[in-house]
Design a protein around this motif. Structure first.
Motif, PDB file in Angstrom:
ATOM      1  N   UNK A  25       0.838  -1.205   0.000  1.00 27.52           N
ATOM      2  CA  UNK A  25       0.000   0.000   0.000  1.00 27.52           C
ATOM      3  C   UNK A  25       0.871   1.253   0.000  1.00 27.52           C
ATOM      4  N   UNK A  26       1.929   1.239   0.794  1.00 27.78           N
ATOM      5  CA  UNK A  26       2.829   2.403   0.822  1.00 27.78           C
ATOM      6  C   UNK A  26       3.425   2.655  -0.564  1.00 27.78           C
ATOM      7  N   UNK A  27       3.801   1.605  -1.256  1.00 22.76           N
ATOM      8  CA  UNK A  27       4.348   1.752  -2.614  1.00 22.76           C
ATOM      9  C   UNK A  27       3.285   2.287  -3.566  1.00 22.76           C
ATOM     10  N   UNK A  28       2.056   1.837  -3.405  1.00 20.83           N
ATOM     11  CA  UNK A  28       0.972   2.284  -4.288  1.00 20.83           C
ATOM     12  C   UNK A  28       0.741   3.794  -4.163  1.00 20.83           C
ATOM     13  N   UNK A  29       0.945   4.338  -2.977  1.00 17.14           N
ATOM     14  CA  UNK A  29       0.758   5.780  -2.778  1.00 17.14           C
ATOM     15  C   UNK A  29       1.811   6.598  -3.533  1.00 17.14           C
ATOM     16  N   UNK A  30       2.885   5.968  -3.985  1.00 18.10           N
ATOM     17  CA  UNK A  30       3.936   6.666  -4.734  1.00 18.10           C
ATOM     18  C   UNK A  30       3.646   6.733  -6.231  1.00 18.10           C
ATOM     19  N   UNK A  31       2.633   6.002  -6.674  1.00 19.51           N
ATOM     20  CA  UNK A  31       2.278   5.977  -8.092  1.00 19.51           C
ATOM     21  C   UNK A  31       1.615   7.298  -8.467  1.00 19.51           C
ATOM     22  N   UNK A  32       2.041   7.869  -9.567  1.00 17.03           N
ATOM     23  CA  UNK A  32       1.433   9.094 -10.089  1.00 17.03           C
ATOM     24  C   UNK A  32       0.028   8.747 -10.578  1.00 17.03           C
ATOM     25  N   UNK A  33      -0.980   9.221  -9.848  1.00 16.49           N
ATOM     26  CA  UNK A  33      -2.370   8.861 -10.134  1.00 16.49           C
ATOM     27  C   UNK A  33      -2.887   9.434 -11.445  1.00 16.49           C
TER      28      UNK A  33
END
Length: 168
Positions: A21-29
């Motif tokens: 989840x922490x890694x997913x928050x780094x994805x440019x939405x």
């Protein structure tokens, strides 16, 4: 499988989910909207199945008619809900005895078919299912050029217990 091993594996599941989840928050939405949506849907599927099997273990009705929800939750909301469920599983396993693991429980799948599994089988299913789909999310992240977290028991054990890295 021993209760000690199950406790370790559910602690690893909690850790691995948090890292992902922490890694997913780094994805440019904006730039990666579609892959982020796909990955979030997959994480939501893991969460829904975890909740379904939580209900089976408790002998409760889960209320789901499918293994995902129609709407995709916000990533932060899903992370919070998944973490709560992960902690529930850790506490549940910590409170079990060996005899309870072998107890066979009847339940109903979301398609209406009857099922029967031991608590141990249900718990292992939750672990294997989540691991499989975290791998799917990792592949989505790789597809957008992002290295996913290393979801490895060895990494978890050595982070949790650094003394394991010392020679015997």
């Amino acid at each position: 499988m021993s209760l000690a091993t199950l406790k370790t594996l559910f602690a690893q599941k909690t850790w691995a989910n948090a890292e992902l989840f922490d890694a997913m928050h780094l994805v440019d939405a904006v730039q990666h909207a579609e892959p982020l949506h796909t990955a979030t849907r997959t994480l939501n599927h893991i969460y829904v199945v975890d909740r379904i099997f939580r209900a089976h273990l408790l002998g409760e009705v889960h209320g789901y008619t499918q293994t995902n929800t129609d709407d995709t939750p916000a990533l932060g909301d899903l992370q919070f809900a998944a973490a709560e469920t992960d902690h529930w599983f850790e506490a549940y396993v910590a409170g079990l005895g060996e005899a309870a693991l072998a107890e066979s429980l009847s339940f109903q799948f979301t398609d209406g078919d009857a099922g029967r599994m031991t608590r141990e089988e249900m718990l292992f299913h939750v672990l294997a299912h989540g691991s499989y789909h975290r791998g799917n999310v990792g592949q989505v992240l790789k597809g957008i050029g992002m290295a996913p977290p290393r979801d490895l028991l060895t990494k978890f054990l050595h982070q949790r217990e650094p003394a394991r890295r010392q020679p015997a």
